[in-house]
Design an enzyme around this catalytic site. Structure first.
Site, PDB file in Angstrom:
ATOM      1  N   CYS A  76      20.124  79.125  -0.707  1.00 45.82           N
ATOM      2  CA  CYS A  76      20.368  80.186  -1.694  1.00 45.82           C
ATOM      3  C   CYS A  76      19.298  80.126  -2.790  1.00 45.82           C
ATOM      4  O   CYS A  76      19.100  79.084  -3.414  1.00 45.82           O
ATOM      5  CB  CYS A  76      21.763  80.008  -2.295  1.00 45.82           C
ATOM      6  SG  CYS A  76      22.187  81.269  -3.521  1.00 45.82           S
ATOM      7  N   ARG A 128      19.985  87.747   3.999  1.00 48.40           N
ATOM      8  CA  ARG A 128      20.263  87.023   5.248  1.00 48.40           C
ATOM      9  C   ARG A 128      21.753  86.787   5.463  1.00 48.40           C
ATOM     10  O   ARG A 128      22.154  86.305   6.520  1.00 48.40           O
ATOM     11  CB  ARG A 128      19.518  85.682   5.231  1.00 48.40           C
ATOM     12  CG  ARG A 128      18.008  85.833   5.132  1.00 48.40           C
ATOM     13  CD  ARG A 128      17.354  84.517   4.750  1.00 48.40           C
ATOM     14  NE  ARG A 128      17.757  84.078   3.417  1.00 48.40           N
ATOM     15  CZ  ARG A 128      17.367  82.949   2.840  1.00 48.40           C
ATOM     16  NH1 ARG A 128      16.552  82.130   3.495  1.00 48.40           N
ATOM     17  NH2 ARG A 128      17.781  82.632   1.632  1.00 48.40           N
ATOM     18  N   CYS A 160      26.724  86.272  -1.813  1.00 46.79           N
ATOM     19  CA  CYS A 160      25.438  86.407  -2.478  1.00 46.79           C
ATOM     20  C   CYS A 160      24.775  87.713  -2.006  1.00 46.79           C
ATOM     21  O   CYS A 160      25.053  88.214  -0.919  1.00 46.79           O
ATOM     22  CB  CYS A 160      24.552  85.215  -2.116  1.00 46.79           C
ATOM     23  SG  CYS A 160      22.973  85.180  -2.975  1.00 46.79           S
ATOM     24  N   ASP A 201      21.837  87.919  -1.118  1.00 50.27           N
ATOM     25  CA  ASP A 201      20.812  87.493  -0.168  1.00 50.27           C
ATOM     26  C   ASP A 201      20.862  88.325   1.124  1.00 50.27           C
ATOM     27  O   ASP A 201      21.922  88.466   1.743  1.00 50.27           O
ATOM     28  CB  ASP A 201      21.045  86.004   0.155  1.00 50.27           C
ATOM     29  CG  ASP A 201      19.877  85.385   0.900  1.00 50.27           C
ATOM     30  OD1 ASP A 201      19.567  85.868   2.014  1.00 50.27           O
ATOM     31  OD2 ASP A 201      19.283  84.423   0.375  1.00 50.27           O
ATOM     32  N   HIS A 222      25.967  80.100   0.574  1.00 53.46           N
ATOM     33  CA  HIS A 222      25.144  79.964   1.787  1.00 53.46           C
ATOM     34  C   HIS A 222      24.000  78.975   1.582  1.00 53.46           C
ATOM     35  O   HIS A 222      23.609  78.686   0.446  1.00 53.46           O
ATOM     36  CB  HIS A 222      24.585  81.326   2.203  1.00 53.46           C
ATOM     37  CG  HIS A 222      23.583  81.901   1.233  1.00 53.46           C
ATOM     38  ND1 HIS A 222      22.233  81.820   1.445  1.00 53.46           N
ATOM     39  CD2 HIS A 222      23.738  82.529   0.056  1.00 53.46           C
ATOM     40  CE1 HIS A 222      21.604  82.402   0.438  1.00 53.46           C
ATOM     41  NE2 HIS A 222      22.491  82.841  -0.430  1.00 53.46           N
TER      42      HIS A 222
HETATM   43 ZN    ZN Z   1      22.099  83.253  -2.400  1.00 50.04          ZN
END
Ligand code: ZN
Length: 201
Positions: free
Chosen positions: A101, A43, A39, A41, A98
């Site tokens: 998400c 993090r 992703c 993302d 993850h």
């Molecule tokens: Zn995600």
């Protein structure tokens, strides 16, 4: 806000010198063994969670770690997959979902995505996962199950890409499904399919 220019300065002065030999070698060599699809993302940091050095991971990141199934038209994700498998000859592809998400949460909680048409259209690539986790009687989808089913659905989509299908048939490629848990740092392997290992839990 983190100062990116300052970060580059620190990299040049504190980090780069210690790896100068590696970077000199990488200047003319690109032979990653793994295509890592995660992703977007912020993090989720593939090199950090796998402790990989520069040159080791070929990374494709998309919202929700979605991989559209193969279609004949041009597609940035398909191009990355094709290059990694057919040219670089990666031996592993990891699809890493993850916890928490945003993309999966929007689907699980049935957010109104009317003002985000690009996101809404993109998230249709998770339809198969939604179908498999639909709660009886409506209400929110179970997020953890959706994240896992989404990884499985994207692995299935990956297998529709001709270079991936060929490499799987030749037993030269393994597909792996992971879920990364942000608060604990744990990585759970939920799926592994390919030519060199049997189906495993
Ligand atoms: Zn995600």
């Amino acid at each position: 806000m983190h100062d990116l220019t300052e970060g580059v300065e620190r990299f040049r002065h504190d980090v780069f010198p210690a790896k100068a030999e590696l970077f000199a070698e990488l200047a003319a060599t690109h032979r990653p063994r793994t295509l890592f699809i995660s992703c977007s993302d912020a993090r989720v940091v593939p090199e950090l969670i796998t402790q990989s050095e520069p040159g080791e991971l070929f990374v494709v990141r998309t919202a929700g770690n979605l991989v559209p199934a193969h279609t004949p038209g041009p597609d940035g994700v398909a191009a990355g997959v094709e290059y990694a498998v057919a040219v670089l000859g990666v031996t592993d592809i990891v699809v890493c979902g993850h916890s928490a998400c945003g993309a999966m949460t929007a689907l699980a909680e049935r957010h109104d995505l009317g003002s985000l048409p690009a996101v809404a259209g993109w998230l249709r690539h998770a339809d198969a996962a939604l179908a498999r986790t639909a709660p009886a009687g409506g209400g929110p989808y179970p997020l953890d199950a959706l994240v896992r089913e989404n990884v499985r659905a994207q692995l299935a989509n990956l297998a529709t890409h001709p270079p991936v299908a060929r490499a799987l048939a030749a037993r030269s490629l393994v597909l792996r499904g992971w879920v990364y848990d942000i608060p604990s740092g744990a990585v759970e392997e939920i799926e592994r399919t390919g030519g060199t290992v049997a189906l495993a839990a």
